[in-house]
Design a protein around this motif. Structure first.
Motif, mmCIF file in Angstrom:
data_model
loop_
_atom_site.group_PDB
_atom_site.id
_atom_site.type_symbol
_atom_site.label_atom_id
_atom_site.label_comp_id
_atom_site.label_asym_id
_atom_site.label_seq_id
_atom_site.Cartn_x
_atom_site.Cartn_y
_atom_site.Cartn_z
ATOM 1 N N ARG A 13 0.828 -1.207 0.000
ATOM 2 C CA ARG A 13 0.000 0.000 0.000
ATOM 3 C C ARG A 13 0.868 1.264 0.000
ATOM 4 O O ARG A 13 0.604 2.224 -0.706
ATOM 5 C CB ARG A 13 -0.917 -0.051 1.226
ATOM 6 C CG ARG A 13 -1.851 1.104 1.380
ATOM 7 C CD ARG A 13 -2.868 1.074 0.263
ATOM 8 N NE ARG A 13 -3.792 2.149 0.417
ATOM 9 C CZ ARG A 13 -5.084 2.012 0.396
ATOM 10 N NH1 ARG A 13 -5.623 0.838 0.194
ATOM 11 N NH2 ARG A 13 -5.869 3.035 0.539
ATOM 12 N N GLU A 17 0.950 4.102 -3.015
ATOM 13 C CA GLU A 17 0.689 5.525 -2.816
ATOM 14 C C GLU A 17 1.861 6.372 -3.296
ATOM 15 O O GLU A 17 1.664 7.430 -3.877
ATOM 16 C CB GLU A 17 0.392 5.793 -1.339
ATOM 17 C CG GLU A 17 -0.951 5.250 -0.894
ATOM 18 C CD GLU A 17 -1.186 5.383 0.596
ATOM 19 O OE1 GLU A 17 -0.270 5.834 1.327
ATOM 20 O OE2 GLU A 17 -2.286 5.017 1.039
ATOM 21 N N VAL A 28 -6.109 4.358 -5.665
ATOM 22 C CA VAL A 28 -5.176 3.534 -4.897
ATOM 23 C C VAL A 28 -5.887 2.277 -4.398
ATOM 24 O O VAL A 28 -5.336 1.175 -4.468
ATOM 25 C CB VAL A 28 -4.570 4.337 -3.726
ATOM 26 C CG1 VAL A 28 -3.734 3.451 -2.830
ATOM 27 C CG2 VAL A 28 -3.739 5.490 -4.257
#
Length: 95
Positions: A13, A17, A28
């Motif tokens: 993650r 980003e 995202v």
């Protein structure tokens, strides 16, 4: 193993980003969920192959076709990528 999976998800993650460079969480989240699904399917296929479960199709051949497709795509896009990078460097050097 749950802790490791959670940490890998957080790391994925974080890199998403950073690489997308956007604060739009919708994009995202979409890419994150697609990657989760892809990883899950690949992991399940690998486990079925490891356990030698008969699925009706050859898992090793699917992986080899995917690897061959990646190689072909990479070689085909090499010239386009080099021309794009050259154009960007020319554009940025003019400023």
């Amino acid at each position: 193993s749950g802790w490791i999976a959670y940490r890998v998800k957080l790391l994925k993650r974080y890199f998403l980003e950073k690489s997308m460079g956007t604060t739009d969480l919708g994009k995202v989240n979409l890419v994150d969920n697609l990657l989760d699904g892809t990883i899950l399917v690949l992991w399940l296929m690998r486990m079925l192959d490891f356990l030698e479960v008969e699925t009706g199709y050859a898992v090793k051949s699917l992986f080899s076709v995917g690897a061959t497709g990646t190689l072909v795509f990479g070689l085909a896009s090499k010239d386009i990528a080099s021309q794009t990078m050259a154009g960007l460097s020319l554009h940025l050097s003019e400023k």
